[in-house]
Scaffold this motif. Structure first.
Motif, PDB file in Angstrom:
ATOM      1  N   ASP A 260       0.826  -1.212   0.000  1.00 10.57           N
ATOM      2  CA  ASP A 260       0.000   0.000   0.000  1.00 10.57           C
ATOM      3  C   ASP A 260       0.856   1.257   0.000  1.00 10.57           C
ATOM      4  N   GLY A 261       1.937   1.226   0.770  1.00 11.66           N
ATOM      5  CA  GLY A 261       2.822   2.391   0.809  1.00 11.66           C
ATOM      6  C   GLY A 261       3.440   2.693  -0.536  1.00 11.66           C
ATOM      7  N   SER A 262       3.825   1.651  -1.265  1.00 16.24           N
ATOM      8  CA  SER A 262       4.453   1.852  -2.572  1.00 16.24           C
ATOM      9  C   SER A 262       3.457   2.428  -3.579  1.00 16.24           C
ATOM     10  N   LYS A 263       2.200   2.004  -3.479  1.00 14.80           N
ATOM     11  CA  LYS A 263       1.186   2.526  -4.406  1.00 14.80           C
ATOM     12  C   LYS A 263       0.916   4.003  -4.159  1.00 14.80           C
ATOM     13  N   VAL A 264       0.863   4.384  -2.889  1.00 17.56           N
ATOM     14  CA  VAL A 264       0.655   5.791  -2.563  1.00 17.56           C
ATOM     15  C   VAL A 264       1.851   6.627  -3.025  1.00 17.56           C
ATOM     16  N   LEU A 265       3.055   6.095  -2.820  1.00 17.08           N
ATOM     17  CA  LEU A 265       4.266   6.796  -3.237  1.00 17.08           C
ATOM     18  C   LEU A 265       4.297   6.955  -4.753  1.00 17.08           C
ATOM     19  N   GLU A 266       3.866   5.928  -5.458  1.00 16.87           N
ATOM     20  CA  GLU A 266       3.795   5.983  -6.916  1.00 16.87           C
ATOM     21  C   GLU A 266       2.850   7.095  -7.374  1.00 16.87           C
ATOM     22  N   GLU A 267       1.738   7.243  -6.662  1.00 15.22           N
ATOM     23  CA  GLU A 267       0.778   8.297  -6.998  1.00 15.22           C
ATOM     24  C   GLU A 267       1.398   9.675  -6.816  1.00 15.22           C
ATOM     25  N   GLY A 268       2.132   9.854  -5.724  1.00 12.90           N
ATOM     26  CA  GLY A 268       2.792  11.135  -5.497  1.00 12.90           C
ATOM     27  C   GLY A 268       3.823  11.449  -6.558  1.00 12.90           C
ATOM     28  N   MET A 269       4.576  10.436  -6.970  1.00 15.88           N
ATOM     29  CA  MET A 269       5.589  10.635  -8.008  1.00 15.88           C
ATOM     30  C   MET A 269       4.962  11.053  -9.338  1.00 15.88           C
ATOM     31  N   SER A 270       3.775  10.547  -9.613  1.00 18.20           N
ATOM     32  CA  SER A 270       3.121  10.875 -10.887  1.00 18.20           C
ATOM     33  C   SER A 270       2.746  12.347 -10.966  1.00 18.20           C
ATOM     34  N   HIS A 271       2.648  13.016  -9.807  1.00 12.43           N
ATOM     35  CA  HIS A 271       2.311  14.445  -9.782  1.00 12.43           C
ATOM     36  C   HIS A 271       3.545  15.318  -9.586  1.00 12.43           C
ATOM     37  N   ASN A 272       4.710  14.696  -9.547  1.00 11.31           N
ATOM     38  CA  ASN A 272       5.951  15.430  -9.314  1.00 11.31           C
ATOM     39  C   ASN A 272       6.743  15.515 -10.615  1.00 11.31           C
ATOM     40  N   SER A 273       7.345  16.675 -10.863  1.00 12.11           N
ATOM     41  CA  SER A 273       8.064  16.872 -12.135  1.00 12.11           C
ATOM     42  C   SER A 273       9.578  16.922 -11.975  1.00 12.11           C
ATOM     43  N   SER A 274      10.090  16.877 -10.737  1.00 15.42           N
ATOM     44  CA  SER A 274      11.533  17.051 -10.536  1.00 15.42           C
ATOM     45  C   SER A 274      12.265  15.753 -10.189  1.00 15.42           C
ATOM     46  N   LEU A 275      11.598  14.823  -9.509  1.00 18.19           N
ATOM     47  CA  LEU A 275      12.261  13.607  -9.032  1.00 18.19           C
ATOM     48  C   LEU A 275      12.702  12.731 -10.204  1.00 18.19           C
ATOM     49  N   VAL A 276      14.007  12.463 -10.262  1.00 22.19           N
ATOM     50  CA  VAL A 276      14.580  11.665 -11.348  1.00 22.19           C
ATOM     51  C   VAL A 276      14.834  10.233 -10.903  1.00 22.19           C
ATOM     52  N   GLU A 277      15.179  10.055  -9.636  1.00 23.69           N
ATOM     53  CA  GLU A 277      15.496   8.712  -9.148  1.00 23.69           C
ATOM     54  C   GLU A 277      14.900   8.489  -7.764  1.00 23.69           C
ATOM     55  N   CYS A 278      14.203   7.370  -7.592  1.00 29.95           N
ATOM     56  CA  CYS A 278      13.634   6.978  -6.300  1.00 29.95           C
ATOM     57  C   CYS A 278      13.961   5.503  -6.074  1.00 29.95           C
ATOM     58  N   ASP A 279      14.858   5.228  -5.148  1.00 31.11           N
ATOM     59  CA  ASP A 279      15.309   3.862  -4.881  1.00 31.11           C
ATOM     60  C   ASP A 279      14.385   3.209  -3.856  1.00 31.11           C
ATOM     61  N   ILE A 280      13.617   2.212  -4.283  1.00 34.94           N
ATOM     62  CA  ILE A 280      12.710   1.500  -3.372  1.00 34.94           C
ATOM     63  C   ILE A 280      13.056   0.006  -3.332  1.00 34.94           C
ATOM     64  N   ARG A 281      14.313  -0.315  -3.517  1.00 34.96           N
ATOM     65  CA  ARG A 281      14.726  -1.712  -3.424  1.00 34.96           C
ATOM     66  C   ARG A 281      14.577  -2.223  -1.991  1.00 34.96           C
ATOM     67  N   LEU A 282      14.183  -3.496  -1.876  1.00 40.57           N
ATOM     68  CA  LEU A 282      14.054  -4.166  -0.583  1.00 40.57           C
ATOM     69  C   LEU A 282      13.124  -3.404   0.362  1.00 40.57           C
ATOM     70  N   THR A 283      11.963  -3.002  -0.153  1.00 42.42           N
ATOM     71  CA  THR A 283      10.996  -2.279   0.675  1.00 42.42           C
ATOM     72  C   THR A 283       9.643  -2.990   0.736  1.00 42.42           C
ATOM     73  N   ASP A 284       9.614  -4.267   0.348  1.00 44.75           N
ATOM     74  CA  ASP A 284       8.378  -5.065   0.391  1.00 44.75           C
ATOM     75  C   ASP A 284       7.284  -4.488  -0.494  1.00 44.75           C
ATOM     76  N   VAL A 285       7.660  -3.909  -1.635  1.00 41.38           N
ATOM     77  CA  VAL A 285       6.668  -3.322  -2.535  1.00 41.38           C
ATOM     78  C   VAL A 285       6.210  -4.373  -3.547  1.00 41.38           C
ATOM     79  N   ALA A 286       5.049  -4.111  -4.140  1.00 40.81           N
ATOM     80  CA  ALA A 286       4.538  -5.005  -5.169  1.00 40.81           C
ATOM     81  C   ALA A 286       5.372  -4.862  -6.440  1.00 40.81           C
ATOM     82  N   GLN A 287       5.476  -5.944  -7.193  1.00 36.48           N
ATOM     83  CA  GLN A 287       6.289  -5.926  -8.408  1.00 36.48           C
ATOM     84  C   GLN A 287       5.779  -4.899  -9.402  1.00 36.48           C
TER      85      GLN A 287
END
Length: 306
Positions: A260-287
């Motif tokens: 759930d956390g990864s999905k919410v974070l993904e939504e925030g990233m979709s509204h952001n224009s500056s973030l180039v890299e977000c490392d979410i390795r080993l965070t129990d996120v969905a594939q």
């Protein structure tokens, strides 16, 4: 060098404090005979001898004044130096770090002292003198024993300096310390890179830093890897990314953000224009969330290259 160390020993400095002095000098001193002054045979033998003397530990530095508000901004004048939240007209010789050390043995822009067992007491002492160096741009206290009290001291320094890069990874900073840093970050106008990986800030600290990103307009790189953060932090960061327009690199690896956390974070990233890299390795996120996040990052990188 040996004369200086002997003077410190005569003043009652502990063997561990002598090692801090040596580490600070060695980090910024030119090599002697092809090796660091900290590895010089005579210096090593001197430190061993001081250790064998087993000198009594001097009185510890006063603790933070609990009567103060947690993040109260204290006025600073050139005639007074704050030591852990209290004022002194001058530093007592038994706990003061010689001005000679900081004036003569570190670059005016960079100060690094890592893997030196610096705890809160030593951190506060060092910070009190670094306040006299407004040109300081990079501070590295990584791989030490700094906890919340030391983090609060660093937070005070953050807004009384021109720091652009701050590294305090692999320490013992928890939620309260991260909150103090977040409070400083929300007002800071110079810092571009903050590395807090391998601490224990949890959601308490993670959410505070996310809120600071809403106000901060200069931070470009933020590393929060392996900090015991979970879904609440992901939600707070998602909300911050909607507002923030300067952050380019965010590392959240080795935290338990969850599906759930990864999905919410993904939504925030979709509204952001500056973030180039977000490392979410080993965070129990969905594939599928990791795939979507990678796609968003790839698209941003292509845009920046055009």
């Amino acid at each position: 060098m040996l004369t200086f160390l002997q003077e410190l020993l005569d003043k009652g400095r502990t063997p561990s404090m002598l090692k801090v002095y040596v580490a600070a000098i060695a980090a910024n001193h030119a090599l002697v005979a092809g090796q660091s002054v900290g590895k010089n045979d005579l210096v090593v033998k001197f430190l061993r001898g001081a250790q064998r003397l087993n000198l009594p530990r001097p009185h510890s530095v006063p603790t933070w004044d609990e009567s103060l508000e947690p993040y109260e901004a204290l006025p600073l004048s050139r005639s007074s130096r704050p030591i852990c939240g209290t004022y002194r007209s001058r530093l007592p010789s038994r706990i003061g770090i010689d001005v000679w050390l900081l004036n003569s043995h570190f670059s005016q822009q960079v100060f690094k002292i890592h893997r030196s067992k610096v705890d809160d007491e030593k951190c506060c002492l060092l910070v009190s003198h670094l306040l006299d160096h407004p040109s300081l741009q990079e501070l590295d206290f990584s791989h030490n024993h700094i906890s919340d009290r030391g983090a609060r001291a660093i937070g005070k320094l953050l807004n009384r300096s021109q720091l652009k890069r701050l590294v305090i990874c692999n320490n013992q900073i928890r939620g309260l310390g991260a909150q103090a840093l977040a409070h400083a970050l929300s007002k800071n106008t110079t810092l571009m890179s903050l590395n807090l990986r391998l601490n224990h800030i949890g959601d308490e600290g993670g959410q505070a830093l996310a809120q600071a990103l809403v106000k901060n307009k200069t931070l470009v790189n933020l590393h929060l890897g392996e900090n015991n953060m979970t879904e609440p932090t992901a939600v707070a960061l998602s909300q911050a990314l909607v507002e923030n327009r300067t952050l380019k690199n965010l590392n959240l690896s080795n935290n338990r953000l969850g599906v759930d956390g990864s999905k919410v974070l993904e939504e925030g990233m979709s509204h952001n224009s500056s973030l180039v890299e977000c490392d979410i390795r080993l965070t129990d996120v969905a594939q599928d969330s990791e795939y979507c996040t990678n796609q968003i990052q790839a698209a941003r990188k292509n845009q920046t290259q055009l």
